[in-house]
Design a protein around this motif. Structure first.
Motif, PDB file in Angstrom:
ATOM      1  N   GLY A  55       0.703  -1.007   0.223  1.00 19.37           N
ATOM      2  CA  GLY A  55       0.019   0.208  -0.112  1.00 19.37           C
ATOM      3  C   GLY A  55       1.030   1.127   0.268  1.00 19.37           C
ATOM      4  O   GLY A  55       1.811   1.642   0.515  1.00 19.37           O
ATOM      5  N   TYR A  56       0.854   2.163  -0.954  1.00 15.41           N
ATOM      6  CA  TYR A  56       1.518   3.256  -0.987  1.00 15.41           C
ATOM      7  C   TYR A  56       0.693   4.561  -1.789  1.00 15.41           C
ATOM      8  O   TYR A  56      -0.142   4.227  -2.122  1.00 15.41           O
ATOM      9  CB  TYR A  56       3.007   2.807  -2.037  1.00 15.41           C
ATOM     10  CG  TYR A  56       2.494   2.969  -3.172  1.00 15.41           C
ATOM     11  CD1 TYR A  56       2.542   3.306  -3.878  1.00 15.41           C
ATOM     12  CD2 TYR A  56       2.549   1.119  -3.280  1.00 15.41           C
ATOM     13  CE1 TYR A  56       2.027   2.700  -5.762  1.00 15.41           C
ATOM     14  CE2 TYR A  56       2.312   0.849  -4.586  1.00 15.41           C
ATOM     15  CZ  TYR A  56       2.568   1.809  -5.252  1.00 15.41           C
ATOM     16  OH  TYR A  56       1.992   0.874  -6.953  1.00 15.41           O
ATOM     17  N   ALA A  57       1.353   5.716  -1.355  1.00 10.52           N
ATOM     18  CA  ALA A  57       0.587   7.012  -1.991  1.00 10.52           C
ATOM     19  C   ALA A  57       1.771   7.369  -2.744  1.00 10.52           C
ATOM     20  O   ALA A  57       3.167   7.144  -2.073  1.00 10.52           O
ATOM     21  CB  ALA A  57       0.867   8.534  -0.856  1.00 10.52           C
ATOM     22  N   SER A  58       1.449   8.308  -4.009  1.00 11.66           N
ATOM     23  CA  SER A  58       2.388   8.619  -4.798  1.00 11.66           C
ATOM     24  C   SER A  58       1.373  10.598  -4.585  1.00 11.66           C
ATOM     25  O   SER A  58       0.480  10.246  -4.643  1.00 11.66           O
ATOM     26  CB  SER A  58       2.671   7.694  -5.860  1.00 11.66           C
ATOM     27  OG  SER A  58       2.736   6.832  -5.533  1.00 11.66           O
ATOM     28  N   THR A  59       2.813  11.210  -4.864  1.00  6.12           N
ATOM     29  CA  THR A  59       2.807  12.437  -5.595  1.00  6.12           C
ATOM     30  C   THR A  59       3.417  12.444  -6.387  1.00  6.12           C
ATOM     31  O   THR A  59       4.356  12.547  -6.735  1.00  6.12           O
ATOM     32  CB  THR A  59       3.589  13.489  -4.550  1.00  6.12           C
ATOM     33  OG1 THR A  59       2.736  14.692  -4.926  1.00  6.12           O
ATOM     34  CG2 THR A  59       4.034  14.107  -3.884  1.00  6.12           C
ATOM     35  N   ASP A  62       8.394  16.381 -12.909  1.00  5.48           N
ATOM     36  CA  ASP A  62       9.998  17.090 -12.566  1.00  5.48           C
ATOM     37  C   ASP A  62      10.656  15.924 -11.701  1.00  5.48           C
ATOM     38  O   ASP A  62      11.222  15.845 -11.113  1.00  5.48           O
ATOM     39  CB  ASP A  62       9.836  18.353 -12.129  1.00  5.48           C
ATOM     40  CG  ASP A  62      10.419  18.975 -10.959  1.00  5.48           C
ATOM     41  OD1 ASP A  62      10.561  19.559 -11.670  1.00  5.48           O
ATOM     42  OD2 ASP A  62      10.893  18.858 -10.098  1.00  5.48           O
ATOM     43  N   THR A  63       9.286  15.544 -10.717  1.00  5.31           N
ATOM     44  CA  THR A  63       9.814  15.240  -9.442  1.00  5.31           C
ATOM     45  C   THR A  63       8.169  13.838  -9.070  1.00  5.31           C
ATOM     46  O   THR A  63       6.861  14.678  -9.719  1.00  5.31           O
ATOM     47  CB  THR A  63       9.759  16.011  -8.265  1.00  5.31           C
ATOM     48  OG1 THR A  63      10.440  16.933  -9.082  1.00  5.31           O
ATOM     49  CG2 THR A  63       9.941  14.957  -7.244  1.00  5.31           C
ATOM     50  N   GLN A  64       8.478  13.136  -8.991  1.00  2.00           N
ATOM     51  CA  GLN A  64       7.557  11.932  -8.453  1.00  2.00           C
ATOM     52  C   GLN A  64       8.348  11.012  -6.751  1.00  2.00           C
ATOM     53  O   GLN A  64       9.613  10.625  -6.942  1.00  2.00           O
ATOM     54  CB  GLN A  64       6.821  10.718  -9.117  1.00  2.00           C
ATOM     55  CG  GLN A  64       6.252   9.267  -8.728  1.00  2.00           C
ATOM     56  CD  GLN A  64       6.016   9.106 -11.114  1.00  2.00           C
ATOM     57  OE1 GLN A  64       5.950   9.487 -11.599  1.00  2.00           O
ATOM     58  NE2 GLN A  64       5.841   7.482  -9.983  1.00  2.00           N
ATOM     59  N   LEU A  65       7.300  11.226  -6.017  1.00  5.24           N
ATOM     60  CA  LEU A  65       7.728   9.806  -4.670  1.00  5.24           C
ATOM     61  C   LEU A  65       6.730   9.415  -4.480  1.00  5.24           C
ATOM     62  O   LEU A  65       5.192  10.260  -4.287  1.00  5.24           O
ATOM     63  CB  LEU A  65       7.493  11.669  -3.797  1.00  5.24           C
ATOM     64  CG  LEU A  65       7.682  10.709  -2.000  1.00  5.24           C
ATOM     65  CD1 LEU A  65       9.038  10.245  -2.079  1.00  5.24           C
ATOM     66  CD2 LEU A  65       8.016  11.675  -1.825  1.00  5.24           C
ATOM     67  N   SER A  66       6.830   8.416  -3.572  1.00  8.50           N
ATOM     68  CA  SER A  66       6.126   7.020  -3.470  1.00  8.50           C
ATOM     69  C   SER A  66       6.269   6.689  -2.301  1.00  8.50           C
ATOM     70  O   SER A  66       7.302   6.773  -1.789  1.00  8.50           O
ATOM     71  CB  SER A  66       6.015   5.946  -4.329  1.00  8.50           C
ATOM     72  OG  SER A  66       5.573   5.692  -5.427  1.00  8.50           O
ATOM     73  N   ILE A  67       5.548   6.566  -1.031  1.00  7.67           N
ATOM     74  CA  ILE A  67       5.531   6.269   0.211  1.00  7.67           C
ATOM     75  C   ILE A  67       4.564   5.413   0.085  1.00  7.67           C
ATOM     76  O   ILE A  67       3.718   5.607   0.510  1.00  7.67           O
ATOM     77  CB  ILE A  67       5.964   7.138   0.648  1.00  7.67           C
ATOM     78  CG1 ILE A  67       6.873   8.547   0.653  1.00  7.67           C
ATOM     79  CG2 ILE A  67       6.162   6.775   2.598  1.00  7.67           C
ATOM     80  CD1 ILE A  67       6.721   9.903   1.370  1.00  7.67           C
TER      81      ILE A  67
END
Length: 424
Positions: free
Chosen positions: A41-45, A412-417
């Motif tokens: 399970g993860y959230a991405s921006t 530009d940027t992608q982050l998944s946690i």
């Protein structure tokens, strides 16, 4: 859609409970059913490139800014004498939203990543089903593979599914010969359009080296691939316990090639035969950490004049949007969906990862550079064990380059946690 997701969830739940019960009693024939189940399970921006030429106001790609994802992966394996049965279904669901006023969208799918029956008899192997048919030592791209040019080895969040095939492998000493028929590639996006083909692969294994030759003959013409023969090869040589040298190459003729010009673009059908090749090295440190370096020559990419014409056409499409939005969308859609697999011709990929034998803390760092336009991408991944069955992770991608470059044109940027739960 919701009923399909619910059915998929019930199916996976049933398989999960069956695997748990079967694994506990060892099965009826004494051979246990081996099972593995992971829940992610993860959230991405995602931060888009402002004033993108290829994706103005996000009207072409419709990239979501925020995503919530659930990924359930099950593997079941059963030995049946000379036969082995393997099945790996995957349930993936996602909720996404765009900050430009788009509604919340949800999607879900239940797919069979792999699933096959395999029979081994001495040095012979027969396999029928869906298999992930990757080979070769390269990480960034695999030019020797007509089905998996991107083998999915640089993104830990990616699960690359298999292709539907029948293959037979015969071994004789240090040599192996494989012949196969591919019935469908519909499950694998990186394999291109759904089509049939036959392939032959010869391997020569030595004490410190491996050499392979691959021939693939498409039976039907696909959207991106012509019916011309594909020829590929790879080799690797172990210098010592620390150093590994390798290379891959592949020659193919695409069904078409986008040809940017001063007055827009044209389509060459079929495209000219091209040969891609890659050379690489990896070095294992005394700590077990591994360093990688790869150089890819991608002959199908744009030349410098073609690249300038490509982004010039995108600029003209953006200007056209005010007076003729339909034509602008059509032009941008073609520029977005019909370019080569990679825009450039020369790439450098560098990687550094933790000791693969250590599971308490996993990390990797990557740098990809398009040597033609100077753009690139950095990637960081880290996963930490929190309990014996739960780990937390993050994945960060940061691209750099101008709006008229490959890596600077869209994201530009992608982050998944998120977290992973290893049930068994």
């Amino acid at each position: 859609m919701r009923s399909g997701v619910a059915l998929a969830a019930l199916t996976l739940s049933a398989l999960f409970l069956a695997a748990k019960a079967h694994g506990a009693d060892g099965g009826n024939d004494g051979a246990p059913l081996r099972a593995a189940f992971e829940a992610w399970g993860y959230a991405s921006t995602l931060e888009r490139v402002p004033r993108s030429l290829l994706n103005p106001d996000n009207r072409v790609a419709a990239l979501p800014d925020r995503r919530l994802s659930a990924d359930l992966r099950l593997e079941l394996r059963k030995d049946l004498g000379d036969f082995e049965a393997f099945i790996a279904p995957r349930l993936f669901t996602e909720a996404a939203r765009r900050e430009d006023g788009g509604d919340l969208s949800t999607q879900g799918s239940l797919r069979l990543s792999q699933g096959f029956m395999r029979r081994k008899s001495g040095s012979d192997t027969l396999l029928i089903g869906r298999e992930r048919l990757t080979w070769g030592p390269a990480s960034f791209r695999s030019p020797s593979n007509p089905y998996y040019f991107d083998p999915g080895r640089t993104d830990p969040l990616t699960l690359v599914p298999g292709i539907d095939l029948v293959r037979y492998t015969h071994g004789a000493g240090r040599n192996r010969l494989t012949a196969g028929y591919v019935a469908s590639t519909r499950a694998t996006d990186t394999a291109g359009p759904d089509r049939q083909s036959v392939f032959f692969k010869f391997d020569r294994q030595g004490a410190d080296h491996l050499f392979s030759v691959i021939l693939t003959q498409p039976i039907e013409k696909g959207e991106r691939e012509d019916t011309a023969l594909f020829a590929g090869a790879f080799a690797q040589y172990t210098l010592d316990d620390a150093w590994l040298l390798y290379g891959e190459a592949g020659s193919r003729r695409p069904a078409y090639r986008l040809r940017p010009g001063a007055n827009g673009f044209g389509i060459d059908a079929p495209g000219k035969r091209r040969t891609d090749w890659l050379v690489g090295v990896n070095y294992t440190q005394e700590s077990g950490r591994v360093l990688f370096a790869e150089y890819l020559r991608h002959e199908d990419g744009f030349s410098a004049p073609e690249r300038r014409a490509y982004f010039h056409a995108a600029t003209k499409a953006g200007q056209l949007a005010a007076s003729d939005p339909a034509s602008a969308r059509k032009l941008l859609g073609a520029l977005f969906t019909r370019p080569p697999r990679l825009l450039g011709r020369n790439y450098l990929w560098l990687g550094w990862q933790s000791n693969p034998q250590e599971s308490d803390l996993i990390w990797r760092a990557e740098l990809t550079l398009n040597a033609d336009d100077g753009s690139g991408s950095t990637f960081l991944y880290s996963e930490k064990s929190l309990t014996p069955k739960v780990s937390g992770f993050f994945a960060l991608t940061k691209n750099f380059g101008g709006r008229r470059t490959e890596y600077g044109s869209l994201i530009d940027t992608q982050l998944s946690i998120g977290f992973k739960w290893f049930a068994f």
